[in-house]
Design an enzyme around this catalytic site. Structure first.
Site, PDB file in Angstrom:
ATOM      1  CG  ASP A  31      33.184  15.202  90.150  1.00 18.27           C
ATOM      2  OD1 ASP A  31      33.851  14.951  89.128  1.00 18.27           O
ATOM      3  OD2 ASP A  31      32.658  14.320  90.848  1.00 18.27           O
ATOM      4  CG  LEU A  77      42.893  11.924  85.902  1.00 20.30           C
ATOM      5  CD1 LEU A  77      42.376  12.709  84.702  1.00 20.30           C
ATOM      6  CD2 LEU A  77      43.935  10.887  85.486  1.00 20.30           C
ATOM      7  CG  HIS A 118      29.580  14.444  87.853  1.00 18.28           C
ATOM      8  ND1 HIS A 118      30.276  13.384  88.413  1.00 18.28           N
ATOM      9  CD2 HIS A 118      28.626  14.792  88.754  1.00 18.28           C
ATOM     10  CE1 HIS A 118      29.771  13.112  89.610  1.00 18.28           C
ATOM     11  NE2 HIS A 118      28.774  13.958  89.836  1.00 18.28           N
ATOM     12  NE  ARG A 177      44.771   6.806  91.776  1.00 16.49           N
ATOM     13  CZ  ARG A 177      43.463   6.617  91.961  1.00 16.49           C
ATOM     14  NH1 ARG A 177      43.026   5.801  92.888  1.00 16.49           N
ATOM     15  NH2 ARG A 177      42.577   7.226  91.200  1.00 16.49           N
ATOM     16  CG  ASN A 184      34.517  14.459  84.405  1.00 17.32           C
ATOM     17  OD1 ASN A 184      34.446  13.385  83.805  1.00 17.32           O
ATOM     18  ND2 ASN A 184      34.026  14.617  85.629  1.00 17.32           N
ATOM     19  CG  ASP A 214      39.355  22.180  90.041  1.00 21.44           C
ATOM     20  OD1 ASP A 214      38.994  21.025  90.381  1.00 21.44           O
ATOM     21  OD2 ASP A 214      38.845  23.207  90.518  1.00 21.44           O
ATOM     22  N   GLY A 234      40.353  19.468  92.457  1.00 20.99           N
ATOM     23  CA  GLY A 234      39.325  18.966  93.367  1.00 20.99           C
ATOM     24  C   GLY A 234      38.503  17.837  92.743  1.00 20.99           C
TER      25      GLY A 234
HETATM   26  C1  GAR Z   1      28.188   9.019  82.008  1.00 17.01           C
HETATM   27  O1  GAR Z   1      26.841   9.132  82.337  1.00 17.01           O
HETATM   28  C2  GAR Z   1      29.001  10.055  82.731  1.00 17.01           C
HETATM   29  O2  GAR Z   1      28.264  11.198  83.039  1.00 17.01           O
HETATM   30  C3  GAR Z   1      29.399   9.325  83.970  1.00 17.01           C
HETATM   31  O3  GAR Z   1      29.644   8.017  83.559  1.00 17.01           O
HETATM   32  C4  GAR Z   1      28.769   7.697  82.497  1.00 17.01           C
HETATM   33  C5  GAR Z   1      29.565   6.977  81.440  1.00 17.01           C
HETATM   34  O4  GAR Z   1      28.709   6.392  80.508  1.00 17.01           O
HETATM   35  N1  GAR Z   1      30.560   9.922  84.557  1.00 17.01           N
HETATM   36  C6  GAR Z   1      30.798   9.935  85.854  1.00 17.01           C
HETATM   37  O5  GAR Z   1      30.073   9.438  86.674  1.00 17.01           O
HETATM   38  C7  GAR Z   1      32.083  10.644  86.240  1.00 17.01           C
HETATM   39  N2  GAR Z   1      32.142  10.862  87.646  1.00 17.01           N
HETATM   40  P1  GAR Z   1      29.279   5.822  79.157  1.00 17.01           P
HETATM   41  O6  GAR Z   1      30.458   4.941  79.498  1.00 17.01           O
HETATM   42  O7  GAR Z   1      28.152   5.030  78.576  1.00 17.01           O
HETATM   43  O8  GAR Z   1      29.670   7.007  78.306  1.00 17.01           O
END
Ligand code: GAR
Length: 202
Positions: free
Chosen positions: A145, A93, A109, A65, A107, A141, A143
């Site tokens: 999320d 990451l 989420h 990684r 990010n 960070d 962790g």
């Molecule tokens: C988004 O809804 C974002 O919140 C989620 O992926 C989707 C990407 O959609 N992110 C995560 O789940 C991160 N853990 P997109 O490719 O259409 O922007």
């Protein structure tokens, strides 16, 4: 400011960032590179259509990684990006990477963190039976999320919802807040004090 967007999927959030920030000549934000761990991600097509350079980094091409992250880092530095925007980037990451770009990675989420971190927030929220969910934008960070929260927006959860319908309702809100937050961040208007993030007074 130059920013790098990292995306693994369809890139609809990337598209909103392209339309509202990258293409806005009145704002000083340029997406200098889009990086993906998936060669077939539609996000890359969106980047090409906007003439934004792309950089594909596949995990299986690297022994571990940290080596994978180092190649992502090389792309970011090559395109002189100062802010890293994760938009549906589905790889975690590693601490070394996070430390290098401390407070410069954001990010989005699709849950109201700290509820439902990880890879299946929609499924987990529906299984838990919550009546409200939403989206969270946070600094990254070490962790999963867990970084300081910059903004959150809530949406109702209906009895009839499945992952797709809930995600669609959340994404409508994501498209409204992510460009605003990225702009604030790029303009240096956010202040972090411990876990608290505030907008600097002008
Ligand atoms: C988004 O809804 C974002 O919140 C989620 O992926 C989707 C990407 O959609 N992110 C995560 O789940 C991160 N853990 P997109 O490719 O259409 O922007």
């Amino acid at each position: 400011m130059k920013i790098a967007v990292l995306a693994s999927g369809s890139g609809s959030n990337l598209q909103v960032l392209i339309d509202q920030l990258h293409r806005d000549t009145t704002c000083d934000i340029e997406i200098s590179v889009v990086i993906s761990d998936k060669r077939t991600a539609y996000a890359l097509t969106r980047a090409r259509q906007a003439n934004i350079p792309i950089h594909v980094v596949k995990l299986r091409d690297f022994p571990n990684r940290n080596a994978f992250d180092a190649e992502i880092s090389r792309g970011i530095d090559e395109y002189e990006a100062e802010l890293i925007v994760l938009a549906g980037f589905m790889k975690v990451l590693q601490p070394q990477f996070v430390q290098k770009y401390r407070n410069r990675i954001v990010n989005i989420h699709p849950s109201l963190l700290p509820a439902f971190p990880g890879a299946h927030p929609l499924r987990d929220a529906l299984a838990y039976g919550v009546k409200v969910s939403g989206a969270t934008i946070h600094f990254v960070d070490e962790g999963l999320d867990t970084g300081p929260i910059i903004a959150q927006v809530s949406v109702p959860v209906y009895d009839s919802d499945n992952e797709e319908s809930l995600h669609a309702r959340i994404q409508i809100e994501e498209y409204k807040i992510y460009p605003q937050v990225v702009k604030l961040c790029a303009e240096g208007k956010l202040e972090i004090s411990g876990r608290k993030v505030t907008v600097k007074e002008t």
